[in-house]
Design a protein around this motif. Structure first.
Motif, PDB file in Angstrom:
ATOM      1  N   ILE A  51      50.555 -29.533 -15.592  1.00 33.38           N
ATOM      2  CA  ILE A  51      51.545 -29.830 -14.814  1.00 33.38           C
ATOM      3  C   ILE A  51      52.574 -29.022 -15.071  1.00 33.38           C
ATOM      4  CG2 ILE A  51      52.531 -31.730 -16.476  1.00 33.38           C
ATOM      5  CD1 ILE A  51      53.234 -33.449 -14.276  1.00 33.38           C
ATOM      6  N   SER A  52      53.315 -28.860 -13.686  1.00 37.96           N
ATOM      7  CA  SER A  52      54.440 -27.711 -13.660  1.00 37.96           C
ATOM      8  C   SER A  52      55.758 -28.262 -14.421  1.00 37.96           C
ATOM      9  CB  SER A  52      55.025 -27.554 -12.131  1.00 37.96           C
ATOM     10  OG  SER A  52      55.328 -28.700 -11.717  1.00 37.96           O
ATOM     11  N   TRP A  53      56.676 -27.436 -14.767  1.00 39.86           N
ATOM     12  CA  TRP A  53      57.698 -27.811 -15.525  1.00 39.86           C
ATOM     13  C   TRP A  53      58.615 -29.043 -14.743  1.00 39.86           C
ATOM     14  CZ3 TRP A  53      62.751 -27.878 -13.446  1.00 39.86           C
ATOM     15  CH2 TRP A  53      62.875 -26.966 -12.350  1.00 39.86           C
ATOM     16  N   SER A  54      58.540 -29.006 -13.439  1.00 41.22           N
ATOM     17  CA  SER A  54      59.297 -30.003 -12.640  1.00 41.22           C
ATOM     18  C   SER A  54      58.363 -31.226 -12.270  1.00 41.22           C
ATOM     19  CB  SER A  54      59.677 -29.548 -11.278  1.00 41.22           C
ATOM     20  OG  SER A  54      58.528 -29.261 -10.548  1.00 41.22           O
ATOM     21  N   GLY A  55      57.070 -31.164 -12.839  1.00 42.26           N
ATOM     22  CA  GLY A  55      56.287 -32.391 -12.484  1.00 42.26           C
ATOM     23  C   GLY A  55      55.726 -32.239 -11.146  1.00 42.26           C
ATOM     24  N   ALA A  56      56.331 -31.579 -10.258  1.00 43.63           N
ATOM     25  CA  ALA A  56      55.531 -31.538  -8.987  1.00 43.63           C
ATOM     26  C   ALA A  56      54.460 -30.902  -8.489  1.00 43.63           C
ATOM     27  CB  ALA A  56      56.855 -30.808  -7.931  1.00 43.63           C
ATOM     28  N   SER A  57      53.962 -30.213  -9.233  1.00 47.53           N
ATOM     29  CA  SER A  57      52.648 -29.712  -9.173  1.00 47.53           C
ATOM     30  C   SER A  57      51.509 -30.001 -10.520  1.00 47.53           C
ATOM     31  CB  SER A  57      52.648 -28.134  -9.075  1.00 47.53           C
ATOM     32  OG  SER A  57      51.507 -27.422  -8.930  1.00 47.53           O
ATOM     33  N   THR A  58      50.444 -30.375 -10.046  1.00 47.10           N
ATOM     34  CA  THR A  58      49.621 -30.661 -11.022  1.00 47.10           C
ATOM     35  C   THR A  58      48.300 -30.041 -10.538  1.00 47.10           C
ATOM     36  OG1 THR A  58      48.857 -32.722  -9.766  1.00 47.10           O
ATOM     37  CG2 THR A  58      50.517 -32.973 -11.322  1.00 47.10           C
ATOM     38  N   THR A  59      47.052 -29.757 -11.664  1.00 52.70           N
ATOM     39  CA  THR A  59      46.050 -29.123 -11.495  1.00 52.70           C
ATOM     40  C   THR A  59      45.133 -29.935 -12.413  1.00 52.70           C
ATOM     41  OG1 THR A  59      44.791 -27.212 -11.163  1.00 52.70           O
ATOM     42  CG2 THR A  59      46.335 -27.102 -12.931  1.00 52.70           C
ATOM     43  N   TYR A  60      43.835 -30.094 -11.938  1.00 52.55           N
ATOM     44  CA  TYR A  60      42.795 -30.637 -12.892  1.00 52.55           C
ATOM     45  C   TYR A  60      41.685 -29.867 -12.828  1.00 52.55           C
ATOM     46  CZ  TYR A  60      45.900 -34.763 -12.234  1.00 52.55           C
ATOM     47  OH  TYR A  60      47.051 -35.738 -12.280  1.00 52.55           O
ATOM     48  N   ALA A  61      40.922 -30.412 -13.969  1.00 51.16           N
ATOM     49  CA  ALA A  61      39.418 -29.760 -13.828  1.00 51.16           C
ATOM     50  C   ALA A  61      38.824 -30.585 -13.039  1.00 51.16           C
ATOM     51  CB  ALA A  61      38.788 -30.171 -15.305  1.00 51.16           C
ATOM     52  N   ASP A  62      37.811 -29.899 -12.174  1.00 44.36           N
ATOM     53  CA  ASP A  62      37.166 -30.436 -11.002  1.00 44.36           C
ATOM     54  C   ASP A  62      36.469 -31.730 -11.325  1.00 44.36           C
ATOM     55  OD1 ASP A  62      36.386 -27.374  -9.443  1.00 44.36           O
ATOM     56  OD2 ASP A  62      38.094 -28.493  -9.456  1.00 44.36           O
ATOM     57  N   SER A  63      35.622 -31.740 -12.517  1.00 41.51           N
ATOM     58  CA  SER A  63      34.907 -32.768 -13.068  1.00 41.51           C
ATOM     59  C   SER A  63      35.679 -33.941 -13.268  1.00 41.51           C
ATOM     60  CB  SER A  63      34.114 -32.177 -14.159  1.00 41.51           C
ATOM     61  OG  SER A  63      34.902 -32.006 -15.306  1.00 41.51           O
ATOM     62  N   LEU A  64      36.957 -34.048 -13.515  1.00 39.02           N
ATOM     63  CA  LEU A  64      37.712 -34.803 -14.052  1.00 39.02           C
ATOM     64  C   LEU A  64      38.830 -35.475 -13.095  1.00 39.02           C
ATOM     65  CD1 LEU A  64      38.787 -33.517 -17.362  1.00 39.02           C
ATOM     66  CD2 LEU A  64      36.952 -35.156 -16.763  1.00 39.02           C
ATOM     67  N   LYS A  65      38.850 -35.015 -11.648  1.00 39.30           N
ATOM     68  CA  LYS A  65      39.734 -35.534 -10.651  1.00 39.30           C
ATOM     69  C   LYS A  65      39.123 -36.653 -10.420  1.00 39.30           C
ATOM     70  CE  LYS A  65      40.753 -31.071  -8.361  1.00 39.30           C
ATOM     71  NZ  LYS A  65      40.426 -29.929  -7.306  1.00 39.30           N
ATOM     72  N   GLY A  66      40.486 -37.432 -10.188  1.00 39.45           N
ATOM     73  CA  GLY A  66      40.143 -39.106  -9.669  1.00 39.45           C
ATOM     74  C   GLY A  66      40.071 -39.961 -10.788  1.00 39.45           C
ATOM     75  N   ARG A  67      39.942 -39.415 -12.036  1.00 38.42           N
ATOM     76  CA  ARG A  67      39.694 -40.313 -13.086  1.00 38.42           C
ATOM     77  C   ARG A  67      41.120 -39.941 -14.216  1.00 38.42           C
ATOM     78  NH1 ARG A  67      35.902 -40.344 -17.089  1.00 38.42           N
ATOM     79  NH2 ARG A  67      35.412 -38.228 -16.773  1.00 38.42           N
ATOM     80  N   PHE A  68      41.334 -38.899 -14.209  1.00 45.68           N
ATOM     81  CA  PHE A  68      42.473 -38.622 -14.971  1.00 45.68           C
ATOM     82  C   PHE A  68      43.556 -38.128 -14.199  1.00 45.68           C
ATOM     83  CE2 PHE A  68      39.973 -36.946 -19.087  1.00 45.68           C
ATOM     84  CZ  PHE A  68      39.011 -38.151 -19.056  1.00 45.68           C
ATOM     85  N   THR A  69      44.985 -38.552 -14.937  1.00 47.01           N
ATOM     86  CA  THR A  69      46.172 -38.548 -14.230  1.00 47.01           C
ATOM     87  C   THR A  69      47.007 -37.863 -15.220  1.00 47.01           C
ATOM     88  OG1 THR A  69      45.905 -40.074 -12.594  1.00 47.01           O
ATOM     89  CG2 THR A  69      48.148 -39.314 -12.900  1.00 47.01           C
ATOM     90  N   ILE A  70      47.667 -36.733 -15.005  1.00 47.18           N
ATOM     91  CA  ILE A  70      48.745 -36.081 -15.923  1.00 47.18           C
ATOM     92  C   ILE A  70      50.171 -36.292 -15.291  1.00 47.18           C
ATOM     93  CG2 ILE A  70      48.862 -33.715 -14.883  1.00 47.18           C
ATOM     94  CD1 ILE A  70      48.932 -32.475 -17.440  1.00 47.18           C
ATOM     95  N   SER A  71      51.160 -36.728 -16.037  1.00 47.34           N
ATOM     96  CA  SER A  71      52.509 -36.884 -15.686  1.00 47.34           C
ATOM     97  C   SER A  71      53.397 -36.171 -16.727  1.00 47.34           C
ATOM     98  CB  SER A  71      52.625 -38.354 -15.087  1.00 47.34           C
ATOM     99  OG  SER A  71      52.621 -39.209 -16.359  1.00 47.34           O
ATOM    100  N   LYS A  72      54.763 -36.231 -16.328  1.00 47.46           N
ATOM    101  CA  LYS A  72      55.443 -35.747 -17.466  1.00 47.46           C
ATOM    102  C   LYS A  72      56.928 -36.629 -16.898  1.00 47.46           C
ATOM    103  CE  LYS A  72      56.773 -30.743 -18.307  1.00 47.46           C
ATOM    104  NZ  LYS A  72      58.232 -30.314 -18.006  1.00 47.46           N
ATOM    105  N   ASP A  73      57.732 -36.736 -18.282  1.00 49.05           N
ATOM    106  CA  ASP A  73      58.970 -37.410 -18.100  1.00 49.05           C
ATOM    107  C   ASP A  73      59.906 -36.505 -19.033  1.00 49.05           C
ATOM    108  OD1 ASP A  73      61.219 -38.893 -18.508  1.00 49.05           O
ATOM    109  OD2 ASP A  73      60.095 -40.686 -18.756  1.00 49.05           O
ATOM    110  N   ASN A  74      60.744 -35.486 -18.184  1.00 44.70           N
ATOM    111  CA  ASN A  74      61.526 -34.567 -18.689  1.00 44.70           C
ATOM    112  C   ASN A  74      62.665 -35.417 -19.636  1.00 44.70           C
ATOM    113  OD1 ASN A  74      60.196 -32.416 -18.216  1.00 44.70           O
ATOM    114  ND2 ASN A  74      61.162 -32.199 -16.221  1.00 44.70           N
TER     115      ASN A  74
END
Length: 123
Positions: A51-74
């Motif tokens: 996840i980007s520093w702002s939390g606006a951009s995320t990227t996932y391993a293809d095999s995990l998309k839809g099951r895992f979610t990353i988030s950030k609380d600065n």
């Protein structure tokens, strides 16, 4: 320096959920992209999500998309990994890491690492 401490791992049955947390201290947390990686016994370290520093951009391993979610609380200096529909093959030690370069699936982009938290999924 950035210190990272993961928590939230444990034993869960297949199909269950866990939320991992990674608490950061030290330098300004909000200026770092954050990533999650995992490593199972006898296997190489594997990218999970970032996840980007702002939390606006995320990227996932293809095999995990839809099951895992990353988030950030600065405000709390914390990054999370919500893991749903867990499978036995998700069993691994999960590490969080901080990168000054932006979100990346390449572990060498990360300068700081936590000690890891064990996730075990039983069948």
């Amino acid at each position: 320096q950035v210190q990272l401490v993961e928590s939230g791992g444990g034993l869960v049955q297949a199909g269950g959920s866990l939320r991992l947390s990674c608490a950061a201290s030290g330098r300004t947390f909000s200026s770092y992209a954050m990533g999650w990686f995992r490593q199972a016994p006898g296997k190489e370290r594997e990218f999970v999500a970032a996840i980007s520093w702002s939390g606006a951009s995320t990227t996932y391993a293809d095999s995990l998309k839809g099951r895992f979610t990353i988030s950030k609380d600065n405000a709390k200096n914390t990054v999370y990994l919500q893991m749903n529909s867990l499978k036995p093959e998700d069993t691994a030690v999960y590490f969080c890491a901080a990168s000054p370069y932006g979100p990346s699936n390449w572990y060498r982009r990360y300068d700081y690492w936590g000690q890891g938290t064990q996730v075990t999924v039983s069948s």
